[in-house]
Design an enzyme around this catalytic site. Structure first.
Site, PDB file in Angstrom:
ATOM      1  N   GLY A 172     -24.149  29.054  27.985  1.00 14.63           N
ATOM      2  CA  GLY A 172     -24.840  29.483  29.183  1.00 14.63           C
ATOM      3  C   GLY A 172     -26.289  29.834  28.872  1.00 14.63           C
ATOM      4  O   GLY A 172     -26.607  30.270  27.760  1.00 14.63           O
ATOM      5  N   CYS A 173     -27.175  29.662  29.838  1.00 14.18           N
ATOM      6  CA  CYS A 173     -28.608  29.885  29.591  1.00 14.18           C
ATOM      7  C   CYS A 173     -28.909  31.346  29.271  1.00 14.18           C
ATOM      8  O   CYS A 173     -29.651  31.650  28.326  1.00 14.18           O
ATOM      9  CB  CYS A 173     -29.430  29.400  30.778  1.00 14.18           C
ATOM     10  SG  CYS A 173     -28.941  30.070  32.385  1.00 14.18           S
TER      11      CYS A 173
END
Length: 358
Positions: A161-162
């Protein structure tokens, strides 16, 4: 004779899919294959990704439906699908294209603990794939050689995930070096709106977002929490307690994370800076000179993470800020970086390290 690698993208009408396509088009060893979509199948690629429309490999094309038949026959398939949708497509590809490299930029295959998946996503776990963060430090190690070795031997990659990337890369050197306590980690992130996806929702309208900062996933409810804890565990932490609060800010791209943790007794700023020097070996993670702080704007379009730290002596805490482009290093760039390793290509191939300014 040079052999190019064909890459199909499922979910190519979204922000992540479009960014993956942009990087593939600029990559010296990759060629763009099938571009599929769900609700946008049959529509013009250029209408949904106008920044790609003039490229000869995109001009005049329309999205195909997302089926195993359309994705079959490619060397690489990238799944840029909503959370919970990748598992079924991946299972079909296992039957129809068992030899291809599959890269999932969604969350379906990131978590090791099935119960953590059920708790945060509310469905059955699809399984765990090799984690696509080449810079992830393992306990007792001062380089990320083990993570890169795992990626080099895999055919299934789960891209982080970012927000997870921003927080993990900010703090992991201090954990790996044993310099910080992990029982009181606080992370507050400013996040651009593209991180919320392309689906039309009232709170994402310009009239709602302009001039407004909005927290979300507050109180430990954000789905990236178990993934961050998982990464810190790989790096050697146990019993981590994390307060994680993301805030949407009125910008299209970018994450600026501020992460703090208590420093162990006797640790100095020099000790901390020596630990973060682990990134001197990295191509995409850069610790800035003392006194210079990261900005999200400096990372736009680049596969870079900018990091800075300070020792708040009065508070007894280390304060680390990290900035990245959520669509590049936070998603598409991490996918390309990881697939480069899996394919035996140079890790940096096709990945920009300079941002766009102003």
């Amino acid at each position: 004779m040079r052999v190019t690698v064909s890459v199909a993208i499922a979910g190519a009408s979204g922000y992540a899919g479009g960014e993956i396509a942009r990087l593939v088009l600029a990559h010296p060893e990759l060629e763009l294959g099938a571009l599929t979509a769900h609700s946008n199948a049959g529509e013009s690629v250029g209408a949904h990704q106008p920044h790609l429309a003039a490229h000869p490999a995109v001009a005049g094309r329309r999205f195909a439906p997302t089926t195993a038949e359309e994705l079959a026959g490619h060397d690489v398939v990238v799944l840029a699908l909503p959370h919970g949708a990748s598992g079924a497509v991946a299972a079909e590809l296992e039957r129809s294209s068992p030899g291809c490299l599959v890269v999932d930029v969604g969350a379906d295959h990131r978590l090791v603990d099935p119960q953590a998946w059920r708790d945060y996503y509310g469905s059955e776990h699809a399984g765990t794939w090799t984690y696509g963060m080449p810079e992830l430090l393992h306990a007792g190690e001062t380089t990320a050689a083990r993570q890169r070795a795992e990626l080099a031997g895999t055919r299934r990659i789960a891209v982080p995930g970012c927000n997870v990337t921003a927080v993990t890369l900010a703090l992991q050197p201090g954990i790996a070096a044993g310099l910080i306590e992990v029982d009181d980690v606080v992370a507050v992130l400013a996040v651009g709106y593209s991180g919320a996806g392309k689906a039309p929702k009232t709170h994402l309208l310009a009239a709602e977002a302009h001039g407004s900062l909005v927290p979300y996933g507050v109180g430990g409810t954000h789905r990236h929490v178990p993934e961050i804890l998982q990464n810190f565990g790989v790096t050697g932490a146990s019993g981590t307690r994390l307060s994680f609060t993301p805030v949407l800010v009125p910008t299209s791209r970018g994450i600026l994370a501020t992460v703090t943790a208590r420093v162990k007794e006797g640790v100095t700023e020099a000790d901390l800076r020596a630990a973060w020097d682990v990134y001197e070996r990295e191509s995409f993670v850069h610790v800035l000179p003392a006194g210079q702080w990261p900005t999200s704007a400096a990372t736009v379009g680049a596969n870079t993470v900018l990091v800075q730290l300070a020792h708040d002596v009065r508070a007894g805490r280390v304060v680390v800020t990290s900035a990245l482009d959520n669509l590049v290093k936070g998603t598409a760039g991490a996918a390309v970086q990881s697939l480069n390793l899996a394919l035996g290509l140079p890790e940096t191939a096709g990945l920009p390290i300079t941002g766009v300014a102003p």
